[in-house]
Design an enzyme around this catalytic site. Structure first.
Site, PDB file in Angstrom:
ATOM      1  N   LYS A  23       0.820  -1.213   0.000  1.00 18.97           N
ATOM      2  CA  LYS A  23       0.000   0.000   0.000  1.00 18.97           C
ATOM      3  C   LYS A  23       0.854   1.263   0.000  1.00 18.97           C
ATOM      4  O   LYS A  23       0.574   2.209  -0.733  1.00 18.97           O
ATOM      5  CB  LYS A  23      -0.960  -0.011   1.191  1.00 18.97           C
ATOM      6  N   GLU A  41       9.874   8.058   0.538  1.00 19.66           N
ATOM      7  CA  GLU A  41      10.995   7.722  -0.338  1.00 19.66           C
ATOM      8  C   GLU A  41      11.156   6.198  -0.449  1.00 19.66           C
ATOM      9  O   GLU A  41      11.314   5.666  -1.527  1.00 19.66           O
ATOM     10  CB  GLU A  41      12.267   8.376   0.219  1.00 19.66           C
ATOM     11  N   VAL A  47       8.528  -8.846  10.060  1.00 14.59           N
ATOM     12  CA  VAL A  47       7.841  -9.451  11.200  1.00 14.59           C
ATOM     13  C   VAL A  47       8.917  -9.772  12.220  1.00 14.59           C
ATOM     14  O   VAL A  47       9.988 -10.272  11.863  1.00 14.59           O
ATOM     15  CB  VAL A  47       7.083 -10.735  10.785  1.00 14.59           C
ATOM     16  N   ALA A  57       9.375 -10.348  25.477  1.00 20.48           N
ATOM     17  CA  ALA A  57       8.324 -10.778  26.407  1.00 20.48           C
ATOM     18  C   ALA A  57       8.925 -11.060  27.786  1.00 20.48           C
ATOM     19  O   ALA A  57       8.373 -10.672  28.816  1.00 20.48           O
ATOM     20  CB  ALA A  57       7.625 -12.017  25.869  1.00 20.48           C
ATOM     21  N   HIS A 121       6.708   7.619  15.694  1.00 23.98           N
ATOM     22  CA  HIS A 121       6.132   6.275  15.824  1.00 23.98           C
ATOM     23  C   HIS A 121       4.612   6.325  15.884  1.00 23.98           C
ATOM     24  O   HIS A 121       4.037   7.142  16.605  1.00 23.98           O
ATOM     25  CB  HIS A 121       6.623   5.591  17.106  1.00 23.98           C
ATOM     26  N   GLU A 140       3.416  -1.434  14.172  1.00 25.15           N
ATOM     27  CA  GLU A 140       4.156  -0.209  14.511  1.00 25.15           C
ATOM     28  C   GLU A 140       4.738   0.385  13.244  1.00 25.15           C
ATOM     29  O   GLU A 140       5.429  -0.301  12.495  1.00 25.15           O
ATOM     30  CB  GLU A 140       5.286  -0.519  15.508  1.00 25.15           C
ATOM     31  N   ILE A 154      23.246   2.797  12.310  1.00 24.03           N
ATOM     32  CA  ILE A 154      24.590   2.655  12.889  1.00 24.03           C
ATOM     33  C   ILE A 154      24.497   2.373  14.393  1.00 24.03           C
ATOM     34  O   ILE A 154      25.160   1.481  14.926  1.00 24.03           O
ATOM     35  CB  ILE A 154      25.442   3.944  12.665  1.00 24.03           C
TER      36      ILE A 154
HETATM   37  P1  GTP Z   1      10.079  -0.969  23.164  1.00 25.47           P
HETATM   38  O1  GTP Z   1      10.224  -1.917  24.310  1.00 25.47           O
HETATM   39  O2  GTP Z   1      11.343  -0.917  22.331  1.00 25.47           O
HETATM   40  O3  GTP Z   1       8.854  -1.234  22.336  1.00 25.47           O
HETATM   41  O4  GTP Z   1       9.921   0.436  23.860  1.00 25.47           O
HETATM   42  P2  GTP Z   1       8.691   1.417  23.743  1.00 25.47           P
HETATM   43  O5  GTP Z   1       7.412   0.691  23.780  1.00 25.47           O
HETATM   44  O6  GTP Z   1       8.913   2.554  24.687  1.00 25.47           O
HETATM   45  O7  GTP Z   1       8.819   1.885  22.258  1.00 25.47           O
HETATM   46  P3  GTP Z   1       9.672   3.003  21.570  1.00 25.47           P
HETATM   47  O8  GTP Z   1       8.679   3.763  20.786  1.00 25.47           O
HETATM   48  O9  GTP Z   1      10.546   3.762  22.491  1.00 25.47           O
HETATM   49  O10 GTP Z   1      10.654   2.166  20.616  1.00 25.47           O
HETATM   50  C1  GTP Z   1      10.193   1.182  19.756  1.00 25.47           C
HETATM   51  C2  GTP Z   1      11.172   0.936  18.644  1.00 25.47           C
HETATM   52  O11 GTP Z   1      11.818   2.146  18.224  1.00 25.47           O
HETATM   53  C3  GTP Z   1      12.328   0.014  18.964  1.00 25.47           C
HETATM   54  O12 GTP Z   1      11.948  -1.321  18.801  1.00 25.47           O
HETATM   55  C4  GTP Z   1      13.380   0.444  17.939  1.00 25.47           C
HETATM   56  O13 GTP Z   1      13.085  -0.098  16.653  1.00 25.47           O
HETATM   57  C5  GTP Z   1      13.170   1.926  17.882  1.00 25.47           C
HETATM   58  N1  GTP Z   1      14.024   2.626  18.855  1.00 25.47           N
HETATM   59  C6  GTP Z   1      13.646   3.177  20.008  1.00 25.47           C
HETATM   60  N2  GTP Z   1      14.681   3.738  20.649  1.00 25.47           N
HETATM   61  C7  GTP Z   1      15.769   3.528  19.870  1.00 25.47           C
HETATM   62  C8  GTP Z   1      17.175   3.855  20.000  1.00 25.47           C
HETATM   63  O14 GTP Z   1      17.625   4.471  20.967  1.00 25.47           O
HETATM   64  N3  GTP Z   1      17.998   3.459  18.974  1.00 25.47           N
HETATM   65  C9  GTP Z   1      17.538   2.795  17.882  1.00 25.47           C
HETATM   66  N4  GTP Z   1      18.420   2.463  16.943  1.00 25.47           N
HETATM   67  N5  GTP Z   1      16.234   2.468  17.746  1.00 25.47           N
HETATM   68  C10 GTP Z   1      15.368   2.816  18.716  1.00 25.47           C
HETATM   69 MG    MG Z   2       7.063  -0.411  21.730  1.00 25.26          MG
END
Ligand code: GTP
Ligand code: MG
Length: 204
Positions: A23, A41, A47, A57, A121, A140, A154
């Protein structure tokens, strides 16, 4: 849990990731076919692997039978934009769609995480049709610029390398790189408006 059971659980998520990717890719195509600039872009989807579902979990003390309701990122979509301004456009596109219901939003673009991570997000509810009928799942969506994605990629590799304990001196470097990314995105936005101005002038 048996692998066959996992397959059954993850199947609707796999379908959702495939559908959502198609989509969003179609949106890019629609814009390009009309000669319009696309706020999207690139699109990536995945999954979550069984092992990282189990890890998360365990870390969050989520019982196995509550995984589907409590883990909201089993289905993950990443949308990459050229410019910071595009992120808001994509957010509005998603909010206005009738096939996705936004249930949570986190703006790490304007509220950078301590790590230096930036991204927008959205958690959505999305319906898929399976062999056993309709199923509503969570997905998400992460929306970020190419530059933000560069940083996050990185940093993620470093987290992996250092098993989430990145040494302080590298953390400092990542932090200053994150500041540089903000400036870079701002400078690119200025270039973008120059292009837009030039196009407008040409049309007049
Ligand atoms: P989670 O346990 O990770 O789900 O924490 P949360 O529910 O507070 O979610 P959050 O929105 O903070 O982050 C979810 C996702 O964002 C992660 O699974 C990563 O893919 C990404 N993410 C969040 N923080 C970081 C970070 O500091 N570095 C990187 N590289 N990715 C991040
Ligand atoms: Mg999360």
């Amino acid at each position: 849990m048996e692998i066959q059971l996992w397959r059954e659980i993850l199947n609707p998520y796999d379908l959702a990731v495939k559908e959502l990717t198609v989509k969003f890719e179609h949106l890019i195509q629609e814009h390009r076919q009309q000669g319009l600039y696309s706020p999207i872009e690139q699109v990536h989807g995945r999954v979550k692997t069984i092992s990282s579902i189990l890890d998360k979990a365990q870390k969050k003390n989520i019982p196995i039978n509550e995984i589907e309701e409590k883990l909201e990122d089993i289905a993950g979509i990443r949308i990459i934009c050229q410019f910071v301004e595009d992120i808001q456009k994509v957010v509005e596109i998603i909010r206005s769609r009738t096939d996705m219901k936004v249930i949570e939003e986190k703006d790490y673009v304007n509220n950078m995480k301590n790590s230096g991570y930036r991204s927008y997000h959205m958690i959505i509810e999305y319906n898929v049709e399976t062999m056993n009928g309709p199923k509503c799942i969570h997905a998400e969506i992460q929306i970020r610029t190419l530059a933000m994605n560069f940083w996050a990629t990185i940093e993620h590799s470093l987290q992996y390398k250092y098993k989430k304990n990145i040494p302080d001196h590298i953390r400092e470097k990542l932090s200053s790189a994150a500041d540089a990314i903000i400036v870079l995105d701002q400078e690119m936005s200025q270039v973008r408006s120059e292009i837009m101005d030039a196009q407008n002038a040409f049309q007049i």
